[in-house]
Scaffold this motif. Structure first.
Motif: not given
Length: 254
Positions: A80-83, A92-93, A100-103, A127-129
């Motif tokens: 996760m960002d900053p990674a 913002g993604t 898709r990235r989690l899958d 918070r939202e993601p």
């Protein structure tokens, strides 16, 4: 489904069943999958040490299978960002791309029982993601470990809000990579476990960390400390925040 039922049972009854005066410790080793030699040394540690495997590493899938076969708890160490990298989450993604990235990351780390964040000081403050992630993990019957790479994290608070099985990290073992400093951090974790009943420690497969843990884990029992796996730690904590992370069991970043 069996894991879900076990977790629900633990969350309902685990804390009530805990013996008074017990001091529990859980240890997670992050950043696995990069080196077969370090992975093997980590897997050889005594006790139920959790293996957190990065998806964008050359040995991720093979080591996840090896660790599962050895009876260890495997978790996805999610960038996760900053990674950066093909699996990393960034503010913002779109949720569809995060999904898709989690899958894809979970496909690279089979047998993952849950996830924790790799880096993520910016992403875990979103918070939202984070709310979406916790609801998605709930749907998948996976747990979450907040590595707490930033005081601004809302990840554990969102997990608590949706009733997701989770814990938060208390002590990093090896920000300073000397055996003396790592030994000191381990003793800090032991002191916290005695004070609050439990402590979750995170380290990395550095030679110094593995040396200290290989020497000290067998001595924990004589110090009145019980090393337990993450599922049992989730049961012991019952989704409650520790005093350093909130007030009266609720996370402060609500």
């Amino acid at each position: 489904m069996r894991y879900l039922l076990f977790t629900l049972f633990c969350l309902m009854f685990g804390a009530a069943q805990a013996a008074p005066g017990k001091a529990y410790l859980s240890i997670i080793i992050d950043d696995l999958g990069q080196s077969s030699e370090r992975d093997s040394r980590t897997l050889a540690l005594p006790g139920p040490v959790t293996m957190a495997i990065m998806p964008d590493t050359p040995h991720a899938t093979d080591f996840a299978r090896q660790a599962h076969k050895a009876g260890r708890t495997v978790i996805l160490h999610m960038p996760m960002d900053p990674a950066n990298g093909p699996y990393a989450w960034h503010p913002g993604t779109a949720i569809e791309e995060l999904a898709r990235r989690l899958d894809a990351a979970l496909a690279k780390v089979p047998y993952a029982a849950g996830i924790n964040n790799h880096m993520g000081s910016r992403m875990t403050a979103q918070r939202e993601p984070m709310r979406w992630l916790m609801e998605e993990l709930q749907r998948r019957h996976l747990f979450f470990v907040d590595s707490r790479t930033s005081a601004a994290t809302v990840a554990a608070a969102e997990a608590q809000a949706v009733g997701l099985a989770h814990v938060s990290r208390d002590v990093f073992l090896d920000d300073v990579r000397t055996t003396e400093a790592i030994s000191g951090q381990l003793q800090l974790g032991i002191a916290q476990a005695r004070k609050q009943g439990s402590a979750v420690l995170i380290g990395h497969p550095y030679p110094q960390t593995l040396e200290v843990l290989a020497r000290e884990i067998p001595r924990l029992k004589a110090q009145g400390i019980e090393l337990i796996g993450l599922p049992q730690m989730i049961a012991e904590r019952g989704n409650q925040a520790m005093p350093a992370h909130g007030h009266q069991g609720r996370y402060s970043n609500r």
